[in-house]
Write a protein that holds these residues in place. Structure first.
Motif, PDB file in Angstrom:
ATOM      1  N   ALA A 152       0.831  -1.205   0.000  1.00 37.20           N
ATOM      2  CA  ALA A 152       0.000   0.000   0.000  1.00 37.20           C
ATOM      3  C   ALA A 152       0.866   1.257   0.000  1.00 37.20           C
ATOM      4  O   ALA A 152       0.555   2.250  -0.675  1.00 37.20           O
ATOM      5  CB  ALA A 152      -0.929  -0.007   1.216  1.00 37.20           C
ATOM      6  N   GLN A 153       1.952   1.216   0.753  1.00 31.72           N
ATOM      7  CA  GLN A 153       2.881   2.347   0.790  1.00 31.72           C
ATOM      8  C   GLN A 153       3.464   2.612  -0.592  1.00 31.72           C
ATOM      9  O   GLN A 153       3.541   3.756  -1.045  1.00 31.72           O
ATOM     10  CB  GLN A 153       4.008   2.049   1.781  1.00 31.72           C
ATOM     11  N   ALA A 154       3.855   1.542  -1.272  1.00 25.38           N
ATOM     12  CA  ALA A 154       4.443   1.693  -2.601  1.00 25.38           C
ATOM     13  C   ALA A 154       3.439   2.272  -3.588  1.00 25.38           C
ATOM     14  O   ALA A 154       3.779   3.141  -4.409  1.00 25.38           O
ATOM     15  CB  ALA A 154       4.962   0.341  -3.092  1.00 25.38           C
ATOM     16  N   LEU A 155       2.181   1.823  -3.510  1.00 23.60           N
ATOM     17  CA  LEU A 155       1.153   2.378  -4.386  1.00 23.60           C
ATOM     18  C   LEU A 155       0.897   3.850  -4.074  1.00 23.60           C
ATOM     19  O   LEU A 155       0.729   4.683  -4.979  1.00 23.60           O
ATOM     20  CB  LEU A 155      -0.150   1.581  -4.242  1.00 23.60           C
ATOM     21  N   GLY A 156       0.855   4.182  -2.787  1.00 21.01           N
ATOM     22  CA  GLY A 156       0.616   5.566  -2.380  1.00 21.01           C
ATOM     23  C   GLY A 156       1.735   6.501  -2.778  1.00 21.01           C
ATOM     24  O   GLY A 156       1.510   7.711  -2.944  1.00 21.01           O
ATOM     25  N   THR A 183       2.203   2.520 -15.107  1.00 20.68           N
ATOM     26  CA  THR A 183       3.156   2.734 -14.009  1.00 20.68           C
ATOM     27  C   THR A 183       2.862   1.804 -12.840  1.00 20.68           C
ATOM     28  O   THR A 183       3.774   1.176 -12.272  1.00 20.68           O
ATOM     29  CB  THR A 183       3.098   4.194 -13.531  1.00 20.68           C
ATOM     30  N   ILE A 184       1.591   1.704 -12.474  1.00 17.95           N
ATOM     31  CA  ILE A 184       1.215   0.872 -11.329  1.00 17.95           C
ATOM     32  C   ILE A 184       1.475  -0.604 -11.626  1.00 17.95           C
ATOM     33  O   ILE A 184       2.006  -1.340 -10.783  1.00 17.95           O
ATOM     34  CB  ILE A 184      -0.266   1.105 -10.965  1.00 17.95           C
ATOM     35  N   THR A 243       4.536  -5.625 -10.847  1.00 19.34           N
ATOM     36  CA  THR A 243       5.270  -6.738 -11.457  1.00 19.34           C
ATOM     37  C   THR A 243       6.714  -6.787 -10.990  1.00 19.34           C
ATOM     38  O   THR A 243       7.216  -7.835 -10.583  1.00 19.34           O
ATOM     39  CB  THR A 243       5.229  -6.621 -12.992  1.00 19.34           C
ATOM     40  N   ASN A 244       7.378  -5.648 -11.022  1.00 20.37           N
ATOM     41  CA  ASN A 244       8.816  -5.612 -10.723  1.00 20.37           C
ATOM     42  C   ASN A 244       9.116  -5.760  -9.240  1.00 20.37           C
ATOM     43  O   ASN A 244      10.076  -6.443  -8.852  1.00 20.37           O
ATOM     44  CB  ASN A 244       9.431  -4.310 -11.245  1.00 20.37           C
ATOM     45  N   ILE A 257       3.539  -9.456  -8.885  1.00 22.65           N
ATOM     46  CA  ILE A 257       2.098  -9.622  -9.073  1.00 22.65           C
ATOM     47  C   ILE A 257       1.767  -9.234 -10.507  1.00 22.65           C
ATOM     48  O   ILE A 257       1.977  -8.082 -10.909  1.00 22.65           O
ATOM     49  CB  ILE A 257       1.289  -8.766  -8.076  1.00 22.65           C
ATOM     50  N   ASN A 258       1.231 -10.185 -11.260  1.00 21.21           N
ATOM     51  CA  ASN A 258       0.992  -9.966 -12.678  1.00 21.21           C
ATOM     52  C   ASN A 258      -0.483  -9.922 -13.051  1.00 21.21           C
ATOM     53  O   ASN A 258      -0.836  -9.441 -14.116  1.00 21.21           O
ATOM     54  CB  ASN A 258       1.666 -11.073 -13.493  1.00 21.21           C
ATOM     55  N   HIS A 259      -1.335 -10.461 -12.182  1.00 25.69           N
ATOM     56  CA  HIS A 259      -2.773 -10.492 -12.478  1.00 25.69           C
ATOM     57  C   HIS A 259      -3.449  -9.425 -11.627  1.00 25.69           C
ATOM     58  O   HIS A 259      -3.591  -9.588 -10.415  1.00 25.69           O
ATOM     59  CB  HIS A 259      -3.342 -11.875 -12.182  1.00 25.69           C
ATOM     60  N   THR A 260      -3.862  -8.306 -12.255  1.00 26.70           N
ATOM     61  CA  THR A 260      -4.358  -7.170 -11.488  1.00 26.70           C
ATOM     62  C   THR A 260      -5.671  -6.645 -12.042  1.00 26.70           C
ATOM     63  O   THR A 260      -5.955  -6.753 -13.241  1.00 26.70           O
ATOM     64  CB  THR A 260      -3.347  -6.010 -11.490  1.00 26.70           C
ATOM     65  N   THR A 261      -6.471  -6.064 -11.145  1.00 29.99           N
ATOM     66  CA  THR A 261      -7.657  -5.293 -11.518  1.00 29.99           C
ATOM     67  C   THR A 261      -7.561  -3.968 -10.767  1.00 29.99           C
ATOM     68  O   THR A 261      -7.619  -3.953  -9.527  1.00 29.99           O
ATOM     69  CB  THR A 261      -8.956  -6.017 -11.143  1.00 29.99           C
ATOM     70  N   ILE A 262      -7.398  -2.881 -11.501  1.00 32.65           N
ATOM     71  CA  ILE A 262      -7.151  -1.563 -10.890  1.00 32.65           C
ATOM     72  C   ILE A 262      -8.253  -0.609 -11.321  1.00 32.65           C
ATOM     73  O   ILE A 262      -8.482  -0.409 -12.520  1.00 32.65           O
ATOM     74  CB  ILE A 262      -5.777  -1.010 -11.310  1.00 32.65           C
ATOM     75  N   GLN A 263      -8.940  -0.046 -10.357  1.00 34.48           N
ATOM     76  CA  GLN A 263      -9.973   0.952 -10.640  1.00 34.48           C
ATOM     77  C   GLN A 263      -9.418   2.326 -10.314  1.00 34.48           C
ATOM     78  O   GLN A 263      -9.081   2.618  -9.169  1.00 34.48           O
ATOM     79  CB  GLN A 263     -11.243   0.681  -9.826  1.00 34.48           C
ATOM     80  N   LEU A 264      -9.319   3.172 -11.340  1.00 35.00           N
ATOM     81  CA  LEU A 264      -8.831   4.529 -11.157  1.00 35.00           C
ATOM     82  C   LEU A 264     -10.000   5.463 -10.861  1.00 35.00           C
ATOM     83  O   LEU A 264     -11.038   5.392 -11.517  1.00 35.00           O
ATOM     84  CB  LEU A 264      -8.097   5.006 -12.416  1.00 35.00           C
TER      85      LEU A 264
END
Length: 309
Positions: free
Chosen positions: A222-226, A268-269, A274-275, A279-286
């Protein structure tokens, strides 16, 4: 705005290695059962019982790989990858049952241990050690990427130690005549297997309960995403695993549309996930504003990161 990306790695497992290990283990299991009965060795029967679970584990692991290849359909949108975890859980439960049987049989024999024919036991146990070493070698490449293969590998590993224990016990009996040592070795094998079986069962239950996979720190994620430039907060963050090789993530990300386009933000996210977290399988709601889920009165939990962290 939402987007799903699926770059999932192929299901882990070495079908050819499992097939060879199954043939070796199944053939030798019959020899151990016959030898254990004829030579009056509970330790050898204990080892044969564990080898039986090896055979079952290898057969189930092989079936799990084949079932897991089935295509996604309208009823199973993730396919059949979860069958691998069910197979690993079944193997763990099978090991618990075998250990319980060996402990019960040892208690029955303790007061009146039968004479053990040590020469025959030694020959069979040495051959069993060789078979287990070959099987472990075959399975070693897939054990770190698949709980299914790991379950089979652990059972072969426990059986290897069982064979070594039988050899030690037979040598002690040969030189001392202490037939009760055979029962002690059988109990030691059962007790050694139990904690490792519990670890495997815990890992499979965590996946079946859709817990955060081992090795992923949710607050750190969560910190990395933020910290991504343009992101103001994240919420509804969930990470789970369909199988040991397929980790999934879903999250709502509140961002400043002036800082980046939706496509650039998603790229970017996804690169970050991934790196840094594999985690390669994602669902992201912007979202340009936090949705009602982030502002609800539900108790704060690891899935609600209402402010930038």
């Amino acid at each position: 705005m939402g987007k799903g990306s699926d770059h999932a790695l192929p299901a882990a497992g070495n079908e050819k290695a499992l097939r060879y290990a199954l043939m070796l283990t199944g053939g030798f299991m019959l020899a151990e059962v016959i030898g254990g009965v004829m030579l009056n060795s509970l330790a050898l029967l204990s080892d044969a019982a564990h080898m039986f679970t090896d055979v079952a584990a290898l057969a189930i692991a092989l079936a799990a790989i084949r079932v897991g290849r089935r295509a996604v359909d309208d009823r199973r949108t993730f396919g059949y990858h979860r069958f691998e975890i069910l197979a690993a859980a079944f193997n763990a439960l099978l090991l618990f049952g075998v250990a319980a049987y060996i402990l019960y049989e040892a208690w029955q024999r303790w007061s009146n241990p039968p004479a053990v024919q040590t020469t025959g036991v030694l020959v069979i146990a040495v051959l069993g050690t060789i078979v287990n070493l070959v099987s472990m070698r075959l399975l070693s490449s897939g054990k770190d990427s698949s709980l299914n293969v790991k379950g089979a590998y652990l059972e072969v590993w426990s059986d290897l130690l069982g064979s070594i224990g039988v050899i030690v016990g037979a040598l002690v009996i040969l030189f001392t005549g202490w037939n009760w040592v055979d029962t002690v070795i059988a109990v030691a094998i059962g007790l050694w297997v139990l904690p490792r079986t519990w670890i495997l069962l815990k890992e499979t239950l965590n996946i079946l309960l859709e817990g955060v996979p081992e090795g992923i720190d949710l607050p750190q994620l969560a910190q990395a995403l933020g910290d991504v430039s343009g992101v103001s907060s994240v919420h509804e963050l969930h990470v789970w695993a369909v199988s040991s090789a397929k980790v999934s993530l879903s999250v709502h990300v509140v961002y400043d549309p002036q800082a980046a386009s939706p496509g650039a933000m998603l790229e970017t996210i996804n690169q970050l996930l991934t790196n840094q977290f594999k985690i390669n399988h994602t669902t992201i709601q912007l979202e340009t504003e936090a949705c009602c889920l982030a502002l609800s009165d539900a108790p704060k939990s690891s899935s609600h990161w209402k402010a930038k962290v």
